[in-house]
Design an enzyme around this catalytic site. Structure first.
Site, mmCIF file in Angstrom:
data_model
loop_
_atom_site.group_PDB
_atom_site.id
_atom_site.type_symbol
_atom_site.label_atom_id
_atom_site.label_comp_id
_atom_site.label_asym_id
_atom_site.label_seq_id
_atom_site.Cartn_x
_atom_site.Cartn_y
_atom_site.Cartn_z
ATOM 1 N N GLN A 158 36.110 37.165 46.858
ATOM 2 C CA GLN A 158 36.560 38.210 46.069
ATOM 3 C C GLN A 158 37.301 39.173 45.988
ATOM 4 O O GLN A 158 38.206 39.841 46.265
ATOM 5 C CB GLN A 158 35.494 39.719 46.111
ATOM 6 C CG GLN A 158 35.936 40.768 45.391
ATOM 7 C CD GLN A 158 34.478 41.510 45.774
ATOM 8 O OE1 GLN A 158 33.316 41.444 45.107
ATOM 9 N NE2 GLN A 158 34.951 42.592 46.591
ATOM 10 N N GLY A 159 37.994 39.632 44.382
ATOM 11 C CA GLY A 159 39.826 40.142 43.652
ATOM 12 C C GLY A 159 39.514 40.864 42.674
ATOM 13 O O GLY A 159 39.182 41.068 41.538
ATOM 14 N N TYR A 160 39.127 42.178 43.442
ATOM 15 C CA TYR A 160 38.354 43.458 42.552
ATOM 16 C C TYR A 160 40.141 43.960 42.360
ATOM 17 O O TYR A 160 40.402 44.807 41.688
ATOM 18 C CB TYR A 160 37.500 44.389 43.535
ATOM 19 C CG TYR A 160 36.169 43.253 42.563
ATOM 20 C CD1 TYR A 160 35.863 42.211 42.028
ATOM 21 C CD2 TYR A 160 34.783 44.362 42.377
ATOM 22 C CE1 TYR A 160 34.543 42.244 41.518
ATOM 23 C CE2 TYR A 160 33.735 43.926 42.787
ATOM 24 C CZ TYR A 160 34.225 42.709 41.861
ATOM 25 O OH TYR A 160 32.352 42.562 40.822
ATOM 26 N N GLU A 172 32.884 59.522 49.330
ATOM 27 C CA GLU A 172 33.528 60.125 48.451
ATOM 28 C C GLU A 172 32.381 59.631 46.646
ATOM 29 O O GLU A 172 31.812 60.135 46.153
ATOM 30 C CB GLU A 172 34.852 60.874 47.867
ATOM 31 C CG GLU A 172 35.307 61.294 49.879
ATOM 32 C CD GLU A 172 35.381 61.066 50.399
ATOM 33 O OE1 GLU A 172 35.392 59.504 50.881
ATOM 34 O OE2 GLU A 172 34.624 61.266 52.021
ATOM 35 N N GLU A 208 27.237 44.110 47.297
ATOM 36 C CA GLU A 208 28.390 44.250 48.029
ATOM 37 C C GLU A 208 27.969 45.495 49.598
ATOM 38 O O GLU A 208 28.327 45.411 50.352
ATOM 39 C CB GLU A 208 30.039 44.694 47.402
ATOM 40 C CG GLU A 208 30.775 44.704 48.984
ATOM 41 C CD GLU A 208 31.826 45.163 48.253
ATOM 42 O OE1 GLU A 208 32.293 45.596 47.202
ATOM 43 O OE2 GLU A 208 33.114 45.278 49.291
ATOM 44 N N SER A 228 39.286 39.011 50.853
ATOM 45 C CA SER A 228 39.262 39.102 52.613
ATOM 46 C C SER A 228 39.195 37.445 52.507
ATOM 47 O O SER A 228 38.583 36.938 51.462
ATOM 48 C CB SER A 228 37.601 39.166 52.627
ATOM 49 O OG SER A 228 37.657 41.099 52.528
#
Lengths: 402, 385
Positions: A131-133, A387, A249, A166
């Site tokens: 995943q590329g976020y 948060e 996720e 990851s």
């Protein structure tokens, strides 16, 4: 006999006939699980056999449609399959972000060609996804991302850096958020795109954490040419896709902690933590001698149980046709905080033995605990900080004003 | 075990919520308190609730009940807890009624249970003595053999719903010392018998509670519930079930207290904006939300596990779920009301606002049948550590 009872019998019979006996009791966690992909090397031939048989049956993705390599099971049938696998202590044949993240996303947002192309390969464990976020400058404020996608005919040309990707060093494909338009609102102009890691211009460098070696990487894109047909949903509609995927996720993170506690229960009649506490700190009259520790262990176990029951309640409600709310945020917060408490408690139980980094004077539990404790501190940061999740609950569940 | 309401249960929950909202707003509880009402509840409304089938919901059909379980009774009691309705479901149904249903002889059962189920009689249970805290076996009250029967002497405290009750079930020692498991026997004592006196206590939650004094009260052998000398098992079985019912009431109370708080956050303005727009307050509210959700799951699981065990003894796994529910509800109710008063600010401290009632009720419920620390210890003990 109802259809479901018949299904249960057939399933059990099939599992008993087809599951390699050697796999019973092996967990399907990050370390023991089969991630698949072009670079994957099986550490046991039976894991390969198990994956092939289950993929053939469509049961690596039990609820996905048959035409995409899934099992086509109803959620009730899938629950039975999971129960029967658990009864035989069988690991999942395949794990990873293909099954839990990009697969469900393509089922919902992908076009027919994308589903045909990618889903069967995920089900067979042939392609591993990452995943590329996040980006170095975009953590909690994900929508501020800057990785640029410039249109050039039938392609986008991509430049930028993704962080916390990851297992990018072991993945074959990446699903990424890129900016195709910087002129409007920051949530607009984001596109969700699929990129082959073998494409020229993609490079990966690993990240060392406070806990040592990690699966995290930085992934760099330099003039990477990606076909426009790899865009999922519409150009500029990536934020919608991303939000849906983040829900997956968080659910996955919650499930991970559920699995961890199951594994812990299996380690001793009294459960992992009570046994560890008893062996390291002593007992008196059949009870943990340290009454304060006993209270802390019980509190942890009880809250874990209440959490697991809440996850179950949400799933039961979904099966009964109730609309899911923003529970994934609650699970993300509570599950990760419980995991942190677990390692804080283990450190307290181990005492000075928890100080080992490597080498002599420490056993395997000691050394694992040190690393796991340090790593667990990231749980309330990654995947959306606690948060940010509290903000989501306040806004979307409680309806508090912005 | 499915942790979701079926259609029948949805209907029971809705009916109960609607009825309580219409007939028992918190202003009714407030009026009873202001009047120093001796009973602290309305007998007329209690009979109406009985006519709706609420009192009999968890009793067997052959007894005149609805043949359902704690899962359903919990829905009714949760609705009552939402509006602090003080009718004697805890003392009279969950405690006294359950004791009759689990332990009474056929004669005692037929004499008392129909009245309990139709709401015409209240039978309380005196499980508490001064200084006993949460130890059900710390019983000093003695039952001396006298002729064919016994004479009971001693004092009980905090006897819930005892004022106005027709009878009280009394654990007393036929043998052994305070603290011993063996030697406890449960007796049904009619409150109009010579030597019985009840004195209303005024507690912080203003519920019906009393000191019960027994001065050589004559009791026949027919008044014994369960086996003489083995009352501890029966008492524990009753209190475990009553604990689940209390948890349902707590769940209703914490849910309502939280709803009131969230509503206030949306409407109260300071600095020209609703205070609910402040992130510091939003996060506090979101934390309470999570604890209430966990408490709900624990209560649903405990009620279903106890129902699955039927009238039999509860095994360690079921009792652990009861402790889980009570510990989670105790912590969550106290948190929800402490946070409620804080978020209401100054007006939260005034008697005029209802949030303070919930804080007091939370404390009273927390300290009944064991607080969270007690139940963590019990969980550990049942888990053999």
């Amino acid at each position: 006999m109802s259809d479901l009872e018949a299904f249960r019998r057939e399933t059990r019979a099939w599992l008993e006939a087809n599951a390699p006996k050697s796999l019973a009791g092996i967990p399907s966690n990050d370390i023991e699980g089969v991630w698949g992909g072009k670079k994957w090397v099986f550490d046991h031939p039976d894991k390969k056999l198990w994956l092939e048989r289950m993929a053939e049956k469509g049961w690596t993705a039990p609820t996905w449609p048959v035409e995409y390599g899934g099992g086509g099971l109803s959620s009730a049938e899938a629950k039975i399959l999971a129960q029967e696998m658990k009864a035989l202590r069988l690991p999942a044949p395949l794990i990873g972000f293909g099954l839990t993240m990009i697969g469900p996303t393509l089922l919902r947002f992908g076009n027919e060609a994308q589903k045909q192309e990618h889903l069967p390969k995920i089900c067979r464990g042939e392609i591993r996804w990452c995943q590329g976020y996040s980006e170095p400058g975009s953590g909690s404020d994900l929508a501020s991302l800057q990785t640029k996608a410039v249109r050039d005919g039938d392609h986008f040309v991509i430049n930028g850096t993704k962080v916390w990707t990851s297992y990018a060093d072991e993945a074959d494909w990446i699903f990424a958020l890129v900016r195709n338009d910087a002129s409007g609102k920051k949530q607009e102009g984001i596109t969700f795109i699929l990129i082959d890691m073998d494409d020229p211009g993609v490079s990966v460098s690993p990240i060392l954490l406070i806990s040592g070696k990690s699966p995290f990487c930085e992934t760099h894109f330099k003039d990477v040419r990606v076909p426009v047909t790899n865009v999922v949903h519409e150009i500029g509609a990536g934020w919608t896709v991303a939000k849906a995927l983040l829900g997956h996720e968080r659910t996955m993170i919650a499930d991970t902690f559920g699995v961890a506690s199951t594994k812990a229960r299996a380690r001793g009649a009294r459960g992992f933590l009570p046994e560890l506490a008893a062996s390291r700190t002593g007992e008196q009259d059949g009870r943990l001698a340290d009454a304060v520790l006993r209270d802390q262990v019980a509190a942890f176990e009880m809250e874990s149980r209440a959490f697991a029951l809440t996850v179950q309640r949400t799933k039961d409600a979904a099966r009964a046709g109730h609309q899911p709310g923003s529970e994934s945020s609650m699970f993300k917060i509570y599950g990760t905080e419980l995991n942190q408490r677990r390692y804080e408690l283990m450190v307290r139980i181990l005492g000075p033995d928890a100080l080992g980094w490597e080498g002599p004077g420490f056993d395997e539990t000691d050394l694992e605990t040190t690393r796991d404790w340090l790593r667990s501190r990231g749980n309330t940061i990654e995947g959306g900080t606690s948060e940010v999740q509290l903000n989501i609950i306040a806004k979307h569940v409680l309806g508090l004003p912005a | 075990m499915e942790l979701v309401l079926n259609e029948d249960q949805e209907l029971i929950a809705k009916t109960a919520l609607d009825f309580v909202a219409e007939h028992s707003p918190v202003s009714r509880f407030r009026a009873l308190r202001d009047a120093d009402d001796r009973l602290g509840y309305s007998q007329a409304l209690y009979r109406e609730m009985a006519e709706l089938g609420w009192t009999g919901i968890a009793f067997a059909e052959e007894e005149g009940g609805a043949g359902m379980g704690l899962a359903e009774l919990a829905l009714v009691v949760e609705a009552l807890g939402r509006k602090l309705a003080p009718e004697p479901f805890l003392g009279g149904i969950a405690m006294g009624g359950t004791a009759l249903s689990l332990g009474a002889s056929p004669a005692l059962r037929s004499a008392w249970l129909p009245g309990v189920i139709d709401g015409s009689k209240v039978v309380a249970l005196a499980h508490q003595e001064a200084g006993a805290r949460y130890d059900l076996c710390a019983v000093k009250t003695r039952a001396e053999a006298a002729g064919d029967g016994f004479r009971l002497t001693g004092e009980k405290t905090g006897v819930l719903d005892a004022v106005g009750a027709d009878a009280v079930i009394v654990p007393a020692r036929t043998a052994g010392q305070p603290g011993d498991r063996a030697g406890l026997t449960l007796f049904l004592v009619e409150t109009d018998r010579p030597g019985v006196s009840l004195e209303r206590q005024v507690r912080v939650d203003h519920r019906n509670a009393a000191i019960l004094r027994l001065d050589g009260v004559a009791c026949g052998a027919a008044a014994v519930l369960g086996q003489p000398g083995e009352g501890a098992d029966l008492l524990e079985a009753v209190i475990d079930r009553a604990t689940v019912v209390l948890c349902a009431e707590m769940l209703g109370g914490m849910s309502e207290a939280f709803d009131l708080t969230v509503d206030y956050l949306k409407t109260r303005e300071q600095f020209g904006v609703p205070i609910g727009s402040f992130q510091a307050l939003q996060h506090r509210a979101a934390r309470v939300y999570m604890e209430v959700e966990l408490a709900r799951s624990a209560v649903m699981a405990a009620a279903r596990a106890v129902d699955a065990a039927g009238a039999g003894p509860l095994d360690a796994d079921v009792r652990k779920l009861v402790s889980l529910a009570k510990a989670r509800c105790s912590d969550a109710y106290v948190l929800a009301t402490n946070e409620g008063v804080q978020l209401f600010g100054g007006v939260g401290m005034t008697d005029e606002y209802d949030i303070g009632f919930y804080m007091k009720r939370a404390r009273a419920a927390e300290l009944t049948f064991g607080d969270a620390a007690f139940h963590r210890d019990r969980w550990a003990m049942l888990g053999r550590y």
